[in-house]
Motif scaffolding. Structure first.
Motif, mmCIF file in Angstrom:
data_model
loop_
_atom_site.group_PDB
_atom_site.id
_atom_site.type_symbol
_atom_site.label_atom_id
_atom_site.label_comp_id
_atom_site.label_asym_id
_atom_site.label_seq_id
_atom_site.Cartn_x
_atom_site.Cartn_y
_atom_site.Cartn_z
ATOM 1 N N HIS A 34 35.078 41.271 35.405
ATOM 2 C CA HIS A 34 33.842 41.581 36.368
ATOM 3 C C HIS A 34 34.373 41.391 37.588
ATOM 4 C CE1 HIS A 34 31.225 42.350 33.184
ATOM 5 N NE2 HIS A 34 31.764 41.074 32.208
ATOM 6 N N GLY A 35 35.583 40.966 38.053
ATOM 7 C CA GLY A 35 36.388 40.343 39.073
ATOM 8 C C GLY A 35 35.866 39.008 39.296
ATOM 9 N N HIS A 36 35.353 38.080 38.375
ATOM 10 C CA HIS A 36 35.182 36.758 38.723
ATOM 11 C C HIS A 36 36.514 36.063 38.625
ATOM 12 C CE1 HIS A 36 30.749 37.878 37.339
ATOM 13 N NE2 HIS A 36 30.927 37.901 38.652
ATOM 14 N N ALA A 37 36.636 34.997 39.275
ATOM 15 C CA ALA A 37 37.747 34.188 39.521
ATOM 16 C C ALA A 37 37.960 33.449 37.964
ATOM 17 C CB ALA A 37 37.945 33.324 40.685
ATOM 18 N N VAL A 38 38.900 33.195 37.385
ATOM 19 C CA VAL A 38 39.104 32.514 36.222
ATOM 20 C C VAL A 38 40.032 31.162 36.675
ATOM 21 C CG1 VAL A 38 40.169 32.463 33.816
ATOM 22 C CG2 VAL A 38 39.173 34.608 34.707
ATOM 23 N N THR A 39 39.437 30.019 36.581
ATOM 24 C CA THR A 39 39.729 28.747 36.938
ATOM 25 C C THR A 39 40.288 27.784 35.971
ATOM 26 O OG1 THR A 39 37.639 27.816 37.308
ATOM 27 C CG2 THR A 39 38.954 29.046 39.147
ATOM 28 N N SER A 40 39.645 28.059 34.764
ATOM 29 C CA SER A 40 39.924 27.294 33.649
ATOM 30 C C SER A 40 40.228 27.906 32.136
ATOM 31 C CB SER A 40 38.460 26.569 33.537
ATOM 32 O OG SER A 40 38.605 25.695 32.289
ATOM 33 N N VAL A 41 40.997 27.301 31.327
ATOM 34 C CA VAL A 41 41.146 27.869 30.137
ATOM 35 C C VAL A 41 40.156 28.162 29.355
ATOM 36 C CG1 VAL A 41 42.449 27.536 28.044
ATOM 37 C CG2 VAL A 41 43.533 26.678 30.055
ATOM 38 N N GLY A 42 39.246 27.435 29.445
ATOM 39 C CA GLY A 42 37.900 27.206 28.738
ATOM 40 C C GLY A 42 37.186 28.820 28.946
ATOM 41 N N GLN A 43 37.572 29.201 30.304
ATOM 42 C CA GLN A 43 36.687 30.932 30.522
ATOM 43 C C GLN A 43 37.348 31.894 29.960
ATOM 44 O OE1 GLN A 43 36.959 29.313 35.055
ATOM 45 N NE2 GLN A 43 35.540 31.093 34.791
ATOM 46 N N ALA A 44 38.391 31.698 29.310
ATOM 47 C CA ALA A 44 39.279 32.810 28.688
ATOM 48 C C ALA A 44 39.285 32.626 27.064
ATOM 49 C CB ALA A 44 40.609 32.629 29.389
ATOM 50 N N ARG A 45 39.220 33.712 26.636
ATOM 51 C CA ARG A 45 39.268 33.777 24.957
ATOM 52 C C ARG A 45 40.512 34.627 24.529
ATOM 53 N NH1 ARG A 45 33.181 35.406 23.501
ATOM 54 N NH2 ARG A 45 33.997 36.972 24.978
ATOM 55 N N LEU A 46 40.938 34.339 23.445
ATOM 56 C CA LEU A 46 41.948 35.320 22.770
ATOM 57 C C LEU A 46 41.784 36.553 22.817
ATOM 58 C CD1 LEU A 46 44.627 34.997 21.486
ATOM 59 C CD2 LEU A 46 43.541 35.007 19.082
ATOM 60 N N GLY A 47 42.807 37.537 23.416
ATOM 61 C CA GLY A 47 42.279 38.929 23.787
ATOM 62 C C GLY A 47 41.743 39.462 24.856
#
Length: 439
Positions: free
Chosen positions: A404-417
């Protein structure tokens, strides 16, 4: 003529059991029922409930047995030294050929001589304050050395040493032997105590050797009758006990036995083994305590590490992303440009109304003003350029955004895949999260 003497009649030959029964029958016919007054000695109660003891006075002693049925009717607990009246039957215990008195009832007849002497001395010393609880001292939690006074031939020595070796093999034990029974026992124990006191106060031993520091003293003896334990009711011994420079524990007899030494000691133990256990916390207890302290220390360190990480995260949040700072600077620059244009329009309107004579001077001032504003604008542009995210990207960093174009600043915001986009200085990369992992 003299008649020759007739040969004596041969005595009857008895079977042992038959003779015992005959004697028992004779006693039964001659004495029973019978009542006896005497002092109890050697009293014991078997697991069956039967009681065994002796009745004595100055001239004799008689074995007694009191079976469970009769013992259950007693309204007091018999003790050695008590003067009692017993009623029952006199007979023979045929299995051993012993004279035995079967007690069917018992009542107190006053205190025995030894017991009366015990009570007199107890009252005297108690009146002098030798039993005062405020004089008692607490035992050391971890003594550096344990003093032990008992007989070398006593079972209590084995019990105490076994308990100490099992619980605190690392603590040295200083043994000073003494007699614990008989007429010479009180003086023997007094002498041993004084020697132990000298060691506890730091005096060097007479043989010139080295002796561990003594922080607590055990005075112990196994069980026995009141006569067996009488040495521990000595007045001189009692006064010597209260002079101990370190806590002293008495472990004399069984749990029901009390002596003057018990009242004078800092602490009374019910048995010699219990006395050893009172001064010897098991090594496992201390190792367990160390484990608890280690866990607490580890938890405290981990909490400090977590706190420092949290403060670091908060500082990073306050710093923010470079692109956010650049956006704020661009907004401020746009506002400055708008104010500049507005000011220029106002100046132009004023110029149109002024005298032509002033046009040259106005133009010069206006040009200077424009130059100043242009210089200010250029400095703002340079600051904005320094905050340009692309300059950060050129140093090897990447801007990571989601679908969605939102910045990812933490590992917690990303999931496997998850599919993400990494913006670099010269282009973009589409990446997929393979294994999110916290630092």
């Amino acid at each position: 003529m003299f008649e020759s003497p007739q040969p004596a009649a041969a005595p009857r030959i008895w079977e042992v059991g038959a003779l015992c029964r005959a004697i028992a029958d004779a006693l039964e016919a001659r004495f029973n029922p019978v009542a006896v007054r005497g002092e109890i000695t050697g009293f014991s109660r078997a697991s069956s409930g039967h009681c065994y003891f002796s009745i004595k006075d100055a001239n004799g002693q008689l074995r007694c047995a009191m079976f469970r049925r009769a013992a259950g009717l007693l309204d007091f607990s018999p003790r050695d030294g008590e003067l009692v009246e017993v009623r029952g039957r006199l007979g023979v215990y045929e299995a051993r050929g012993d004279l035995q008195f079967i007690v069917e009832s018992m009542q107190r007849a006053g205190q025995g001589a030894l017991f009366e002497q015990f009570l007199r001395l107890k009252a005297q010393l108690e009146g002098e304050g030798l039993f005062d609880p405020r004089r008692k001292r607490t035992l050391p939690v971890q003594p550096r050395g344990i003093g032990l006074i008992t007989s070398l031939g006593a079972a209590a020595l084995h019990d105490v040493v076994t308990a100490l070796r099992r619980r605190v093999p690392h603590i040295p034990v200083v043994l000073i032997p003494a007699q614990v029974q008989g007429a010479a026992a009180p003086q023997s124990m007094v002498t041993a105590l004084r020697q132990m006191y000298a060691l506890a106060e730091g005096e060097a031993p007479a043989d010139g050797g080295t002796t561990p520091v003594v922080d607590v003293i055990l005075l112990v003896r196994g069980g026995g009758s009141m006569e067996d334990l009488w040495a521990f009711n000595d007045e001189q011994l009692a006064r010597t006990i209260v002079q101990s420079p370190v806590p002293l524990v008495s472990g004399v007899g069984h749990e029901t036995d009390f002596t003057i030494a018990d009242f004078c000691a800092d602490l009374r133990a019910p048995t010699p083994t219990a006395a050893a256990e009172l001064v010897a916390q098991p090594r496992e207890v201390w190792l367990g305590a160390l484990d608890v302290l280690a866990d607490r220390l580890e938890s405290a360190v981990q909490r400090q590490i977590d706190l420092r990480h949290q403060r670091l995260d908060q500082a990073a949040q306050r710093l923010g992303r470079p692109s956010g700072l650049a956006a704020r600077e661009q907004l401020r620059l746009a506002r400055c440009a708008q104010r500049l244009r507005h000011g220029m329009l106002l100046n132009l309107e004023r110029l149109a109304l002024k005298n032509k004579a002033l046009e040259a001077d106005f133009a010069q001032k206006t040009a200077r003003r424009i130059a100043q504003q242009s210089d200010r604008l250029e400095r703002a542009r340079l600051r904005l350029e320094l905050l340009n995210p692309h300059l950060v990207l050129q140093r090897g960093y990447a801007l990571l955004t989601d679908s969605h174009g939102h910045a990812v600043t933490s590992v917690g915001q990303a999931r496997l895949g998850d599919a993400l986009r990494a913006t670099l200085a010269d282009g973009v990369l589409d990446v997929t999260v393979d294994h999110p992992r916290l630092l």
